[in-house]
Design a protein around this motif. Structure first.
Motif, PDB file in Angstrom:
ATOM      1  N   SER A 142       0.816  -1.208   0.000  1.00 46.73           N
ATOM      2  CA  SER A 142       0.000   0.000   0.000  1.00 46.73           C
ATOM      3  C   SER A 142       0.850   1.258   0.000  1.00 46.73           C
ATOM      4  O   SER A 142       0.522   2.243  -0.662  1.00 46.73           O
ATOM      5  CB  SER A 142      -0.935  -0.002   1.230  1.00 46.73           C
ATOM      6  N   THR A 143       1.967   1.245   0.740  1.00 42.83           N
ATOM      7  CA  THR A 143       2.788   2.444   0.769  1.00 42.83           C
ATOM      8  C   THR A 143       3.487   2.678  -0.552  1.00 42.83           C
ATOM      9  O   THR A 143       3.821   3.812  -0.887  1.00 42.83           O
ATOM     10  CB  THR A 143       3.839   2.332   1.892  1.00 42.83           C
TER      11      THR A 143
ATOM     12  N   GLY B 240      -0.352   4.832  -0.271  1.00 44.03           N
ATOM     13  CA  GLY B 240      -1.429   4.619   0.676  1.00 44.03           C
ATOM     14  C   GLY B 240      -0.913   4.117   2.000  1.00 44.03           C
ATOM     15  O   GLY B 240       0.279   3.902   2.203  1.00 44.03           O
ATOM     16  N   ARG B 241      -1.823   3.906   2.937  1.00 41.35           N
ATOM     17  CA  ARG B 241      -1.474   3.388   4.247  1.00 41.35           C
ATOM     18  C   ARG B 241      -2.464   2.286   4.599  1.00 41.35           C
ATOM     19  O   ARG B 241      -3.665   2.403   4.328  1.00 41.35           O
ATOM     20  CB  ARG B 241      -1.530   4.491   5.305  1.00 41.35           C
TER      21      ARG B 241
ATOM     22  N   THR C 156     -13.393   9.815  -8.634  1.00 40.87           N
ATOM     23  CA  THR C 156     -14.008   9.825  -7.303  1.00 40.87           C
ATOM     24  C   THR C 156     -13.728   8.520  -6.579  1.00 40.87           C
ATOM     25  O   THR C 156     -13.394   8.505  -5.385  1.00 40.87           O
ATOM     26  CB  THR C 156     -15.521  10.043  -7.428  1.00 40.87           C
ATOM     27  N   ARG C 157     -13.852   7.417  -7.296  1.00 43.31           N
ATOM     28  CA  ARG C 157     -13.573   6.118  -6.681  1.00 43.31           C
ATOM     29  C   ARG C 157     -12.096   6.004  -6.299  1.00 43.31           C
ATOM     30  O   ARG C 157     -11.762   5.481  -5.225  1.00 43.31           O
ATOM     31  CB  ARG C 157     -13.955   4.992  -7.626  1.00 43.31           C
TER      32      ARG C 157
ATOM     33  N   ARG D 229      -7.967   6.772   0.310  1.00 41.36           N
ATOM     34  CA  ARG D 229      -8.107   7.083   1.734  1.00 41.36           C
ATOM     35  C   ARG D 229      -8.023   5.836   2.605  1.00 41.36           C
ATOM     36  O   ARG D 229      -7.722   5.947   3.794  1.00 41.36           O
ATOM     37  CB  ARG D 229      -9.434   7.795   1.972  1.00 41.36           C
ATOM     38  N   VAL D 230      -8.321   4.686   2.051  1.00 46.11           N
ATOM     39  CA  VAL D 230      -8.291   3.448   2.829  1.00 46.11           C
ATOM     40  C   VAL D 230      -7.117   2.566   2.423  1.00 46.11           C
ATOM     41  O   VAL D 230      -7.089   1.369   2.698  1.00 46.11           O
ATOM     42  CB  VAL D 230      -9.625   2.672   2.682  1.00 46.11           C
ATOM     43  N   GLY D 231      -6.133   3.139   1.734  1.00 45.79           N
ATOM     44  CA  GLY D 231      -4.932   2.401   1.388  1.00 45.79           C
ATOM     45  C   GLY D 231      -5.107   1.410   0.265  1.00 45.79           C
ATOM     46  O   GLY D 231      -4.361   0.435   0.166  1.00 45.79           O
ATOM     47  N   ARG D 232      -6.075   1.648  -0.607  1.00 50.23           N
ATOM     48  CA  ARG D 232      -6.291   0.770  -1.754  1.00 50.23           C
ATOM     49  C   ARG D 232      -6.126   1.568  -3.028  1.00 50.23           C
ATOM     50  O   ARG D 232      -5.904   2.778  -3.007  1.00 50.23           O
ATOM     51  CB  ARG D 232      -7.686   0.126  -1.683  1.00 50.23           C
TER      52      ARG D 232
END
Length: 225
Positions: free
Chosen positions: A17-18, A22-23, A62-63, A69-72
Motif C-alpha cells: 500500500s505504501t 497509501g497506508r 471519485t472512486r 483514503r483506505v490504502g487501496r
C-alpha cells in the motif's frame, strides 16, 4: 533469517500500500466502498460537453480518491468498459464489409500498351487498386472519428489565426489610451475594450487547447482501431 525477513516485508500489505502512496488501515470502512458500476456505453452516451471535458470519467476519479483514503487503489474491473463500436468484433466486421464492398474502377489502357507482371496481383487487381481498396476500408472503419477530428482540426486552425489579430487590437487599445484617443468619458464598452479583448483572447486560447485535445483523442482512437 535476514532474507526471509526481507521477503516477508515485500509481501506485506503495508509495503504494497505504501508503494502506491497509501497506508494500511484496518476496520476503516474499506468494505463499505461499493463496486464500480458504469453506464452502458458510458463514453458514447455522454453529452458533447461531457465528452469534450471528459466529465464522464469523473466517477473513476471519485472512486480512486475514496480507495486512496483506505490504502487501496484502482483495479482492472474499475476501468470503463470498451465502447461497443471499439470492440475487435465490431471493428473487424466494419473493415471486412467495407473491404468487400469496394468496387474498383477498371483500368483504362492505352492502345498498344502491354500488361506486365506488376500490373495485377493474385486477385486480378492492380497494386493501386488494392491500395485504394485498403484505404477505403480503413476510412470506413473509423469514418465518424475522422470526420469529427477533421472538424475539430479546422476549428483549431481558425482559432490559431485569431491570436495575432486580438493581440494587435489589445496593443492598439493601449496606444489609444496613452495618446488620449480613448478617455474615461467614452462609453464603457469602448473604455474597457482592452479588458474584454484580453478575456476574449484567453477564451480563444482555452478553446484551441480543448479542440486540439479532442482532435488528437479521436486520431489516437482511430490508430487503435
Amino acid at each position: 533469517d535476514t532474507v526471509t525477513h526481507i521477503l516477508r516485508r515485500r509481501r506485506s500489505p503495508y509495503m504494497t500500500s505504501t508503494m502506491f502512496g497509501g497506508r494500511e488501515k484496518k476496520g476503516n470502512g474499506a468494505e463499505d466502498i461499493s463496486p464500480m458500476v458504469w453506464k452502458e456505453n458510458a463514453e458514447m452516451s455522454a453529452n458533447p460537453l461531457s465528452g469534450l471535458f471528459f466529465l464522464w470519467l469523473q466517477p473513476l476519479f471519485t472512486r480512486a480518491s475514496k480507495l486512496r483514503r483506505v490504502g487501496r487503489w484502482l483495479e482492472m474491473e474499475d476501468l470503463a468498459p470498451i465502447p461497443d463500436n471499439d470492440t475487435s468484433e465490431q471493428v473487424d466486421a466494419r473493415f471486412q464489409a467495407a473491404y468487400a464492398s469496394f468496387k474498383p474502377k477498371p483500368k483504362a489502357k492505352k492502345a498498344g500498351e502491354e500488361d506486365t507482371e506488376d500490373d495485377e496481383g493474385p486477385s486480378g487487381e492492380t497494386a493501386k487498386q488494392l491500395e485504394k481498396r485498403l484505404t477505403y476500408a480503413l476510412f470506413a472503419t473509423c469514418k465518424r472519428r475522422i470526420i469529427e477530428g477533421g472538424a475539430f482540426r479546422l476549428v483549431n486552425s481558425i482559432l490559431q489565426f485569431t491570436f495575432p489579430v486580438l493581440l494587435n487590437l489589445v496593443l492598439a487599445y493601449y496606444q489609444d489610451v496613452q495618446s488620449g484617443k480613448i478617455t474615461e468619458s467614452d462609453p464603457p464598452l469602448l473604455y474597457y475594450k482592452g479588458y474584454w479583448l484580453s478575456a476574449l483572447l484567453m477564451f480563444f486560447v482555452a478553446s484551441k487547447a480543448l479542440t486540439e485535445g479532442a482532435y488528437f483523442h479521436r486520431m489516437n482512437r482511430c490508430s487503435w482501431q
